[in-house]
Design a protein around this motif. Structure first.
Motif, PDB file in Angstrom:
ATOM      1  N   GLU A 220       0.759  -1.228  -0.075  1.00 39.21           N
ATOM      2  CA  GLU A 220       0.084  -0.083  -0.059  1.00 39.21           C
ATOM      3  C   GLU A 220       0.761   1.375  -0.087  1.00 39.21           C
ATOM      4  O   GLU A 220       1.895   1.096   0.471  1.00 39.21           O
ATOM      5  CB  GLU A 220      -0.824  -0.028   1.392  1.00 39.21           C
ATOM      6  N   ASP A 221       0.174   2.340  -0.539  1.00 39.55           N
ATOM      7  CA  ASP A 221       0.933   3.553  -0.279  1.00 39.55           C
ATOM      8  C   ASP A 221       0.431   4.118   0.832  1.00 39.55           C
ATOM      9  O   ASP A 221      -0.748   4.421   1.234  1.00 39.55           O
ATOM     10  CB  ASP A 221       0.640   4.490  -1.450  1.00 39.55           C
ATOM     11  N   VAL A 222       1.341   4.763   1.726  1.00 39.55           N
ATOM     12  CA  VAL A 222       1.093   5.298   3.072  1.00 39.55           C
ATOM     13  C   VAL A 222       1.500   6.898   3.138  1.00 39.55           C
ATOM     14  O   VAL A 222       2.878   7.042   2.699  1.00 39.55           O
ATOM     15  CB  VAL A 222       1.511   4.242   3.920  1.00 39.55           C
ATOM     16  N   VAL A 223       0.850   7.528   3.676  1.00 36.89           N
ATOM     17  CA  VAL A 223       1.109   9.017   4.216  1.00 36.89           C
ATOM     18  C   VAL A 223       0.948   9.115   5.513  1.00 36.89           C
ATOM     19  O   VAL A 223      -0.016   8.833   6.160  1.00 36.89           O
ATOM     20  CB  VAL A 223       0.403   9.990   3.306  1.00 36.89           C
ATOM     21  N   LEU A 224       2.093   9.446   6.429  1.00 38.79           N
ATOM     22  CA  LEU A 224       1.834   9.592   7.943  1.00 38.79           C
ATOM     23  C   LEU A 224       1.565  11.145   8.092  1.00 38.79           C
ATOM     24  O   LEU A 224       2.073  12.108   7.650  1.00 38.79           O
ATOM     25  CB  LEU A 224       3.155   9.374   8.403  1.00 38.79           C
ATOM     26  N   LEU A 225       0.538  11.604   8.921  1.00 40.51           N
ATOM     27  CA  LEU A 225       0.511  12.929   9.380  1.00 40.51           C
ATOM     28  C   LEU A 225       0.493  12.846  11.054  1.00 40.51           C
ATOM     29  O   LEU A 225       0.218  12.088  11.568  1.00 40.51           O
ATOM     30  CB  LEU A 225      -0.894  13.224   9.035  1.00 40.51           C
ATOM     31  N   ASP A 226       1.229  14.029  11.278  1.00 43.95           N
ATOM     32  CA  ASP A 226       1.301  14.349  12.749  1.00 43.95           C
ATOM     33  C   ASP A 226       1.455  15.783  13.093  1.00 43.95           C
ATOM     34  O   ASP A 226       2.273  16.342  12.338  1.00 43.95           O
ATOM     35  CB  ASP A 226       2.455  13.368  13.447  1.00 43.95           C
ATOM     36  N   PRO A 227       1.105  16.186  14.124  1.00 43.53           N
ATOM     37  CA  PRO A 227       1.337  17.616  14.674  1.00 43.53           C
ATOM     38  C   PRO A 227       2.553  17.877  15.273  1.00 43.53           C
ATOM     39  O   PRO A 227       3.107  18.900  15.176  1.00 43.53           O
ATOM     40  CB  PRO A 227      -0.015  17.781  15.577  1.00 43.53           C
ATOM     41  N   ILE A 228       3.212  16.954  15.643  1.00 48.05           N
ATOM     42  CA  ILE A 228       4.641  16.995  16.245  1.00 48.05           C
ATOM     43  C   ILE A 228       5.745  16.648  15.438  1.00 48.05           C
ATOM     44  O   ILE A 228       5.772  15.951  14.698  1.00 48.05           O
ATOM     45  CB  ILE A 228       4.680  16.159  17.473  1.00 48.05           C
ATOM     46  N   PRO A 229       6.471  17.872  14.990  1.00 46.43           N
ATOM     47  CA  PRO A 229       7.684  17.834  14.178  1.00 46.43           C
ATOM     48  C   PRO A 229       8.663  16.744  14.396  1.00 46.43           C
ATOM     49  O   PRO A 229       9.301  16.142  13.486  1.00 46.43           O
ATOM     50  CB  PRO A 229       8.220  19.057  14.196  1.00 46.43           C
ATOM     51  N   GLU A 230       8.932  16.494  15.716  1.00 45.08           N
ATOM     52  CA  GLU A 230       9.886  15.468  16.008  1.00 45.08           C
ATOM     53  C   GLU A 230       9.470  14.257  15.360  1.00 45.08           C
ATOM     54  O   GLU A 230      10.300  13.399  14.838  1.00 45.08           O
ATOM     55  CB  GLU A 230      10.296  15.489  17.522  1.00 45.08           C
ATOM     56  N   ARG A 231       8.100  13.743  15.526  1.00 44.73           N
ATOM     57  CA  ARG A 231       7.765  12.368  15.147  1.00 44.73           C
ATOM     58  C   ARG A 231       7.649  12.435  13.638  1.00 44.73           C
ATOM     59  O   ARG A 231       8.279  11.295  13.001  1.00 44.73           O
ATOM     60  CB  ARG A 231       6.250  12.370  15.683  1.00 44.73           C
ATOM     61  N   VAL A 232       7.461  13.493  13.018  1.00 46.33           N
ATOM     62  CA  VAL A 232       7.582  13.500  11.472  1.00 46.33           C
ATOM     63  C   VAL A 232       8.884  13.268  11.056  1.00 46.33           C
ATOM     64  O   VAL A 232       9.037  12.346  10.162  1.00 46.33           O
ATOM     65  CB  VAL A 232       6.993  15.025  11.026  1.00 46.33           C
ATOM     66  N   GLU A 233       9.801  14.020  11.690  1.00 45.94           N
ATOM     67  CA  GLU A 233      11.459  13.829  11.237  1.00 45.94           C
ATOM     68  C   GLU A 233      11.823  12.473  11.371  1.00 45.94           C
ATOM     69  O   GLU A 233      12.591  11.647  10.605  1.00 45.94           O
ATOM     70  CB  GLU A 233      12.376  14.631  12.181  1.00 45.94           C
ATOM     71  N   ARG A 234      11.267  11.834  12.584  1.00 44.55           N
ATOM     72  CA  ARG A 234      11.793  10.464  12.850  1.00 44.55           C
ATOM     73  C   ARG A 234      11.099   9.624  11.905  1.00 44.55           C
ATOM     74  O   ARG A 234      11.878   8.358  11.428  1.00 44.55           O
ATOM     75  CB  ARG A 234      11.109   9.992  14.160  1.00 44.55           C
ATOM     76  N   ALA A 235       9.899   9.736  11.593  1.00 44.37           N
ATOM     77  CA  ALA A 235       9.346   8.727  10.371  1.00 44.37           C
ATOM     78  C   ALA A 235       9.985   8.966   9.029  1.00 44.37           C
ATOM     79  O   ALA A 235      10.300   8.017   8.405  1.00 44.37           O
ATOM     80  CB  ALA A 235       7.731   9.485  10.078  1.00 44.37           C
ATOM     81  N   ALA A 236      10.531  10.379   8.653  1.00 45.61           N
ATOM     82  CA  ALA A 236      11.137  10.335   7.613  1.00 45.61           C
ATOM     83  C   ALA A 236      12.418   9.788   7.489  1.00 45.61           C
ATOM     84  O   ALA A 236      12.867   9.263   6.358  1.00 45.61           O
ATOM     85  CB  ALA A 236      11.237  11.900   7.276  1.00 45.61           C
ATOM     86  N   GLU A 237      13.145   9.642   8.897  1.00 46.24           N
ATOM     87  CA  GLU A 237      14.367   8.899   9.085  1.00 46.24           C
ATOM     88  C   GLU A 237      14.420   7.415   8.472  1.00 46.24           C
ATOM     89  O   GLU A 237      15.233   6.707   8.105  1.00 46.24           O
ATOM     90  CB  GLU A 237      15.007   9.136  10.239  1.00 46.24           C
ATOM     91  N   ARG A 238      13.125   7.139   8.839  1.00 44.73           N
ATOM     92  CA  ARG A 238      12.733   5.666   8.460  1.00 44.73           C
ATOM     93  C   ARG A 238      12.364   5.265   7.033  1.00 44.73           C
ATOM     94  O   ARG A 238      11.886   4.382   6.816  1.00 44.73           O
ATOM     95  CB  ARG A 238      11.663   4.674   9.444  1.00 44.73           C
ATOM     96  N   GLY A 239      12.448   6.388   6.222  1.00 49.84           N
ATOM     97  CA  GLY A 239      11.968   6.134   4.873  1.00 49.84           C
ATOM     98  C   GLY A 239      10.456   6.392   4.382  1.00 49.84           C
ATOM     99  O   GLY A 239      10.164   5.904   3.554  1.00 49.84           O
ATOM    100  N   LEU A 240       9.883   6.897   5.470  1.00 49.66           N
ATOM    101  CA  LEU A 240       8.372   7.076   5.167  1.00 49.66           C
ATOM    102  C   LEU A 240       7.912   8.372   4.921  1.00 49.66           C
ATOM    103  O   LEU A 240       8.757   9.454   5.125  1.00 49.66           O
ATOM    104  CB  LEU A 240       7.504   6.615   6.617  1.00 49.66           C
TER     105      LEU A 240
END
Length: 409
Positions: A220-240
């Motif tokens: 599946e194609d997945v997009v993560l949304l979160d109001p906390i920037p630190e969580r978004v950065e952590r997700a991006a580091e995992r290639g998401l």
């Protein structure tokens, strides 16, 4: 053929078929030369000898020899066939064609015949396609190049046709391969590119990351949304693919994601925030399939009133344990991403699959329809079951076949 069936001989050939020796490729070329020489000695056409050599190679081939076929195709299309067409261009006698009135008159008739002999058989396509698609297919199939040029070259060599007629046939081939794609493009409108519809995971905490990785493992194609920037950065580091998003002020980019989303999974830690996100997803962006984690069991009814499917760890953990105890294979099939089998749900809208018995449907590859949901009721499918528009079917099969079926239906 006899020696090829001896295991020891097969093993020796396989051992010698490495990068430097390529014994099978060499053997294929040797066989081609032998049959070409034999055809020349017998007075037959060289192309016939090459064809017989290919037939023998196909006869001797095993499933593990698939790489040999690809290697021969690469050599043929990359080297020999271009040389053949270069020589055709060199031998193209345009002057002889222009000097022959009969050959010039013959050209338009040959072009019309080239299209007619393809247009008539493709009328059977109308059984499953529209008139535009049927006529477009006939136009596209009318393109012909290598076969008639090879036949014309043989006819010229045998003295059956003249230089002028040979040039006319080559011109017909050029016209058909030029006109056919143009006609197809005009008859069949270009299909707009369908953007992938992602599953939005609202919440990039540890549970959200795990949900996203599970969905990606199932294709599946997945997009993560979160109001906390630190969580978004952590997700991006995992290639998401992740975006910072606050439900009070959504950017146009986030709104575009939500408008395209086919489903949402909401996994924030608080019940109230999950409810607000789900309410916006359902009422503002019209996402039909919304699943939410609900830590408070007392709030489940509130979520269900706005059409949200709920998951509560305390309640659903017992359900999952019971499922594993009763149907372990079904649980593995639904949760394992490390094989090529999967289960998916598809809503049927394509008219080709409506009001037709399931036994008459030609589904792609290895696949079964295991359940049909119609108006909230579960239908057990059988051979005489007919699908109607809006039915949700549960498909079981190989992942690549399921994706094809999803697009078709």
């Amino acid at each position: 053929v006899f020696f090829n069936r001896i295991p020891m001989v097969r093993q020796v050939l396989n051992d010698l078929n490495h990068d430097t020796a390529q014994i099978k490729v060499r053997a294929a070329f040797s066989m081609m030369l032998i049959f070409v020489v034999l055809a020349e000695i017998l007075g037959a056409e060289v192309i016939l000898g090459a064809f017989l050599a290919g037939a023998v190679i196909s006869l001797l081939g095993r499933p593990e020899d698939e790489d040999l076929s690809h290697q021969l195709e690469s050599i043929g299309f990359g080297f020999f066939i271009p040389i053949f067409f270069i020589m055709v261009g060199v031998d193209f006698n345009l002057q002889a064609l222009l000097e022959s009135t009969e050959a010039l008159i013959l050209v338009p008739f040959l072009v019309l015949a080239a299209f007619a002999v393809k247009m008539l058989p493709v009328l059977f396509f109308k059984l499953n396609f529209t008139w535009r698609e049927t006529i477009g297919a006939g136009a596209l199939l009318s393109a012909r190049l290598s076969l008639i040029i090879a036949a014309s070259a043989i006819g010229l060599r045998l003295g059956v046709i003249s230089d002028a007629v040979n040039a006319g046939i080559i011109l017909v081939a050029i016209l058909t391969v030029t006109l056919a794609p143009m006609l197809f493009s005009r008859i069949v409108p270009e299909t707009p590119i369908i953007q992938n519809r992602p599953i939005v995971v609202a919440g990039a905490g540890m549970i959200g990351l795990q949900v996203a990785e599970q969905l990606i493992a199932h294709g599946e194609d997945v997009v993560l949304l979160d109001p906390i920037p630190e969580r978004v950065e952590r997700a991006a580091e995992r290639g998401l693919e992740a975006f910072s998003a606050n439900i009070k002020s959504l950017t146009p980019e986030i709104e575009d994601v939500l408008n395209r989303a086919k489903a949402m999974v909401c996994v924030h830690g608080t019940t109230e925030y999950n409810y607000r996100v789900c309410e916006i997803a359902r009422t503002v962006y019209g996402i039909d399939h919304v699943v939410s984690r609900v830590p408070d069991p007392g709030a489940i009814a509130r979520f269900e009133q706005i059409g949200v499917t709920t998951m509560n760890a305390a309640i659903d953990q017992a359900v999952l344990l019971a499922l594993m105890a009763r149907n372990l294979m079904a649980y593995d099939l639904l949760t394992r991403p490390d094989d090529d089998k999967d289960v998916c749900e598809v809503t049927v809208y394509n008219s080709r699959y409506l009001n037709k018995p399931l036994r008459q449907m030609k589904l792609p590859g290895d696949m079964l329809i295991v359940a049909v949901s119609r108006g909230g009721e579960l239908v057990v499918p059988h051979g005489d079951t007919r699908l109607t528009a809006g039915d949700k079917v549960t498909l079981l099969g190989k992942s690549d076949c399921l994706e094809i079926a999803r697009q078709l239906m």
